[in-house]
Design an enzyme around this catalytic site. Sequence first.
Site: not given
Ligand code: IMP
Ligand code: MG
Length: 201
Positions: A70-71, A126-127, A130, A158, A179-180, A186, A192
Site C-alpha cells: 500500500k505504501g 516504491e515508497d 530499506d 534509507k 523509521f519514517v 505506515d 499513511r
Molecule cells: P525492504 O524490503 O527492507 O527494502 O522494505 C521495504 C518495505 O518495508 C517498504 O515497501 C515499506 O513498506 C516498508 N518500510 C521500510 N522502511 C520503512 C519505514 O521506515 N517506515 C514504514 N515502512 C517501511
Molecule cells: Mg511497502
Amino acid sequence: MHREPHRRGRARPPDPARRPTRGRPAAIPAPSIRVLIPAVRLHARIRALAREIDADCAGRRDVVLVGVLKGAFLFMADLCRHLRTPLRCEFVRASSYGDARESSGAVRIGLDLTHPVGGAHVILVEDIVDSGLTARRLLATLRAGHPASIRLCTLLWKRGRARHAVRPDYVGFRIPDRFVVGYGLDLEGRLRNLPYVGVVE
Ligand code: IMP
Ligand code: MG
C-alpha cells in the site's frame, strides 16, 4: 427517557481505554513525529523526478508504472499526474513488515497485473527501499514477464544499510536509517495519510 447504562453508575471497574478522571474515552496515544520532509519539498522533488523519467522515456510507447501497495499509493498518484509520457498504471502488493518496524525478511507478494508486462518499459514505484529485499523480489517477479526494460523508482532510500539488495534508478530522497511514516508509509497501519514524511521519535 432511555439512558445508556454506562452513563449511570460510578462503580464500574476501571477501563484502561478511558481516562480515569473524566470518564471519557482516551485518545489513542499519538506517537511523537518530527517532520523530516515537508509536503512542499515532496512535491517539488516529485515534479523533478517526473521530468527525469519523461526525458528517459522519450519516444517509448509502452510505459507501465507498477506501484507497490500500500505504501506507494500517494507517491504513485502524484508522480503519474506529473508525467507527460503516455503510460499505464498497474499495482502489486508486497508486505514484509507485518506490524513490526524491521523487515521480517520474508516478503509476501501479490501480483495482479491487468495486462502482461511483456515488451513494456516497466517502472516499479516504491515508497521506500530499506534492505531492498522487497524491491529485489518484485523486480525478479516482473522480469519473469519479459519486459523490454525495467527500472526502480523509490521516493525514499534509507542510507547506511549494509545489506542493500538493489540500487534504485530514481530516488526522491536519501534518508537516515530511521523509521519514517506519512505520505503513504505506515506505523501499524496508521499515519499513511500524513501529508509529509516524519520520523517516529
Ligand atoms: P525492504 O524490503 O527492507 O527494502 O522494505 C521495504 C518495505 O518495508 C517498504 O515497501 C515499506 O513498506 C516498508 N518500510 C521500510 N522502511 C520503512 C519505514 O521506515 N517506515 C514504514 N515502512 C517501511
Ligand atoms: Mg511497502
